[in-house]
Design a protein around this motif. Structure first.
Motif, mmCIF file in Angstrom:
data_model
loop_
_atom_site.group_PDB
_atom_site.id
_atom_site.type_symbol
_atom_site.label_atom_id
_atom_site.label_comp_id
_atom_site.label_asym_id
_atom_site.label_seq_id
_atom_site.Cartn_x
_atom_site.Cartn_y
_atom_site.Cartn_z
ATOM 1 N N GLY A 13 0.815 -1.210 0.000
ATOM 2 C CA GLY A 13 0.000 0.000 0.000
ATOM 3 C C GLY A 13 0.844 1.254 0.000
ATOM 4 N N ALA A 14 1.912 1.241 0.789
ATOM 5 C CA ALA A 14 2.798 2.415 0.843
ATOM 6 C C ALA A 14 3.477 2.643 -0.511
ATOM 7 C CB ALA A 14 3.842 2.226 1.939
ATOM 8 N N LEU A 15 3.867 1.557 -1.193
ATOM 9 C CA LEU A 15 4.486 1.692 -2.511
ATOM 10 C C LEU A 15 3.489 2.240 -3.529
ATOM 11 C CD1 LEU A 15 6.475 -1.675 -2.644
ATOM 12 C CD2 LEU A 15 7.434 0.616 -2.377
ATOM 13 N N ILE A 16 2.244 1.782 -3.440
ATOM 14 C CA ILE A 16 1.205 2.260 -4.359
ATOM 15 C C ILE A 16 0.917 3.737 -4.104
ATOM 16 C CG2 ILE A 16 -1.250 2.061 -4.944
ATOM 17 C CD1 ILE A 16 -0.979 -0.982 -4.383
ATOM 18 N N SER A 22 1.981 0.946 -9.385
ATOM 19 C CA SER A 22 0.558 1.284 -9.472
ATOM 20 C C SER A 22 -0.313 0.161 -8.924
ATOM 21 C CB SER A 22 0.165 1.563 -10.925
ATOM 22 O OG SER A 22 0.165 0.363 -11.685
ATOM 23 N N ALA A 23 -1.506 0.528 -8.499
ATOM 24 C CA ALA A 23 -2.468 -0.475 -8.042
ATOM 25 C C ALA A 23 -2.817 -1.425 -9.184
ATOM 26 C CB ALA A 23 -3.727 0.215 -7.515
ATOM 27 N N GLU A 24 -2.887 -0.907 -10.385
ATOM 28 C CA GLU A 24 -3.191 -1.758 -11.541
ATOM 29 C C GLU A 24 -2.096 -2.794 -11.747
ATOM 30 O OE1 GLU A 24 -4.289 -1.475 -16.315
ATOM 31 O OE2 GLU A 24 -3.690 0.329 -15.212
ATOM 32 N N GLU A 25 -0.829 -2.392 -11.634
ATOM 33 C CA GLU A 25 0.274 -3.347 -11.805
ATOM 34 C C GLU A 25 0.236 -4.436 -10.740
ATOM 35 O OE1 GLU A 25 3.923 -0.793 -13.725
ATOM 36 O OE2 GLU A 25 3.363 -0.349 -11.660
ATOM 37 N N PRO A 71 -4.234 2.889 4.529
ATOM 38 C CA PRO A 71 -3.081 2.022 4.239
ATOM 39 C C PRO A 71 -3.349 0.916 3.227
ATOM 40 C CG PRO A 71 -3.977 1.543 6.415
ATOM 41 C CD PRO A 71 -4.650 2.792 5.938
ATOM 42 N N LEU A 72 -4.615 0.578 2.966
ATOM 43 C CA LEU A 72 -4.926 -0.489 2.008
ATOM 44 C C LEU A 72 -5.445 0.056 0.678
ATOM 45 C CD1 LEU A 72 -6.598 -3.202 4.290
ATOM 46 C CD2 LEU A 72 -4.195 -2.934 3.665
ATOM 47 N N HIS A 73 -5.336 1.348 0.474
ATOM 48 C CA HIS A 73 -5.832 1.947 -0.771
ATOM 49 C C HIS A 73 -5.046 1.393 -1.958
ATOM 50 C CE1 HIS A 73 -7.327 5.916 -2.825
ATOM 51 N NE2 HIS A 73 -7.772 4.832 -3.415
#
Length: 492
Positions: A13-16, A22-25, A71-73
């Motif tokens: 989550g922190a990386l996104i 990206s969340a898509e990746e 945190p889970l976005h």
């Protein structure tokens, strides 16, 4: 991207959210791993890939605009196939519900979506969540990611297998007699069975509206996360906690304890075996090694040599409450026949006890007995921050065939073996777990090692009622004394 498969949910989550990935990746990575490994495991049983990718892209747009929900976005997750999911099949492993698609989300699912999580799909369960193995006539059997020939546990077996295998970053399961903790132990992941009522039941096991005009499961059941880190447990619990509707919890009850770590020294009690109910040597030895490590680092530990509550009474109370509530629509004749058929079994297996006759007075009596057991255990826990004990008598055992089904209740005549000695199936699997459904205590399952066959070993970390955050903080301190979590050696 492969290196992200086993990164904890909060770290992904922190990386996104810092747009390093990206969340898509990450969602595409999870979908690829599901494609590669789920055919062997059968952990995830219902999916909508396009919906997941759409949600991930929307999360990326929000994050790019500076809107971060938590945190889970953007993090891909799954939920147990007993939680209502709008537009996605929800069966609870029941053939009568095959193809049932709810028109709204369960409370926990709604909260996770509002927090920005990306729902990948649903994880497999035992029929009506009534077994410690995960196998049903709709989707089939779930295998343990550490060894295909072993059970992943139940009823949240698909949940634990999915998280352990890196198919999902976390999952939400349920527990009325060990269904979160036993799969977590068998698959080597973390779980939290919160204080009863801390997380709402709203939307759990939908589709049975025609069976009764009331909610029949009023006590013992809890709902919580399965993850690969204690930090992920904390993050998920903070999102899903808080009562709603008829769930029976106190509003923000767990907030009575502090989310911040205590500065007081930890006090740890531990039990490696209850008298007369054996635990495998490998589990006992792993627990003792862990306790010795704690002691060597200055943590107060004390072995508990006598049970902290009336064990037999707790098991009988569990059985009578389950019977009274889940079989409340049965006729007097049906109940009488069941009682005659199980009377001898209940002498050996107290959790098979029935409440006979099923009257309002007897129901009040068994609830009063439960309250006495709760008070007794809470008095014991006043002297400790955490009680450590086994989850189950064995590590993940080879898939066992049921003898027959009585309704949705599986019957096993073949025993399980503990260090070569036969033991009743239900005693060997559930007896160390369902005690804490009776007390309503919060319990974290924490992996601490492996047996000689390379199968994971977890332990129960039991806390005080409504002190869920205090328990999580205490377990965080204990986790620092463990080896780093590792993925199943059978997966790449």
């Amino acid at each position: 991207m492969h290196e992200l498969a086993y990164v904890p949910a909060t770290k992904v989550g922190a990386l996104i959210q810092t747009r390093k990935v990206s969340a898509e990746e990450v969602t595409k990575l999870a979908l690829q791993r599901i494609s590669d490994h789920n055919p062997r495991l059968n952990a995830i049983v219902a999916m909508d890939e396009e919906a997941a990718l759409h949600t991930a892209r929307e999360a990326d747009k929000e994050i790019k605009s500076g809107q971060i929900r938590g945190p889970l976005h953007g993090v891909p997750i799954t939920v147990k196939d007993s939680f209502s999911t709008m537009g996605l099949a929800t069966t609870s492993g029941c053939t009568a519900l095959k193809g049932y698609v709810p028109d709204k989300d369960a409370a926990v699912v709604s909260r996770l979506k509002q927090a920005g999580a990306v729902l990948l799909g649903k994880t497999n369960v035992s029929p009506l969540l009534m077994d410690i193995q995960t196998d049903n006539d709709i989707y089939g059997r779930t295998n343990n990611p550490w060894n295909d020939t072993r059970t992943a546990g139940g009823s949240s077996g698909g949940s634990a297998a999915s998280v352990a295998a890196g198919l999902s970053y976390l999952d939400i399961g349920s527990d009325i007699g060990g269904s979160l903790r036993i799969p977590a132990h068998y698959c080597g992941v973390f779980s939290l069975k919160p204080t009863e009522g801390a997380v709402p039941a709203t939307g759990h096991m939908p589709g049975f509206e025609g069976m009764a005009d009331y909610a029949s499961s009023r006590h013992l059941a809890c709902y919580g996360p399965l993850t690969r880190s204690i930090e992920d447990v904390q993050a998920a619990f903070a999102i899903i906690a808080g009562s709603q509707g008829y769930a029976g919890g106190l509003p923000n009850g767990p907030q009575a304890s502090s989310p911040s770590p205590s500065t007081s020294p930890l006090r740890v009690g531990w039990i490696d075996e209850l008298p007369g109910y054996p635990v495998s040597r490998s589990i006992q030895e792993a627990l003792r090694r862990f306790v010795q490590k704690l002691a060597s680092q200055g943590i107060f530990v004390k072995q508990i040599t006598s049970p902290p509550l009336d064990i037999r009474a707790a098991w009988e109370t569990w059985g009578k409450i389950i019977d009274a509530e889940q079989n409340s629509t049965s006729s007097i004749i049906q109940r009488g026949l069941s009682y005659l058929a199980t009377r001898k079994v209940s002498q050996q297996v107290p959790t098979a006890s029935m409440l006979v006759p099923l009257t309002f007075k007897n129901y009040m009596r068994v609830l009063t007995k439960r309250e006495q057991l709760i008070r007794s255990f809470e008095q014991f826990m006043a002297g400790y921050d955490v009680l450590l004990c086994p989850v189950s008598s064995t590590t993940a055992f080879p898939h066992l065939q049921k003898t027959k089904m009585v309704g949705y209740q599986p019957i096993y005549k073949e025993p399980l073996y503990i260090d070569g000695k036969p033991q009743n199936y239900w005693i060997a699997t559930t007896y160390y777990a369902n005690l804490f459904n009776v007390t309503g205590s919060p319990v974290v399952t924490m992996p601490i090692g492996f047996d000689t066959d390379g199968l994971p070993i977890g332990i129960q970390c039991v806390g005080k009622r409504w002190r869920d955050y205090d328990l999580l903080n205490s377990v965080s301190a204990l986790v620092e004394r463990c080896e780093k979590w590792q993925p199943p050696c059978t997966l790449t």
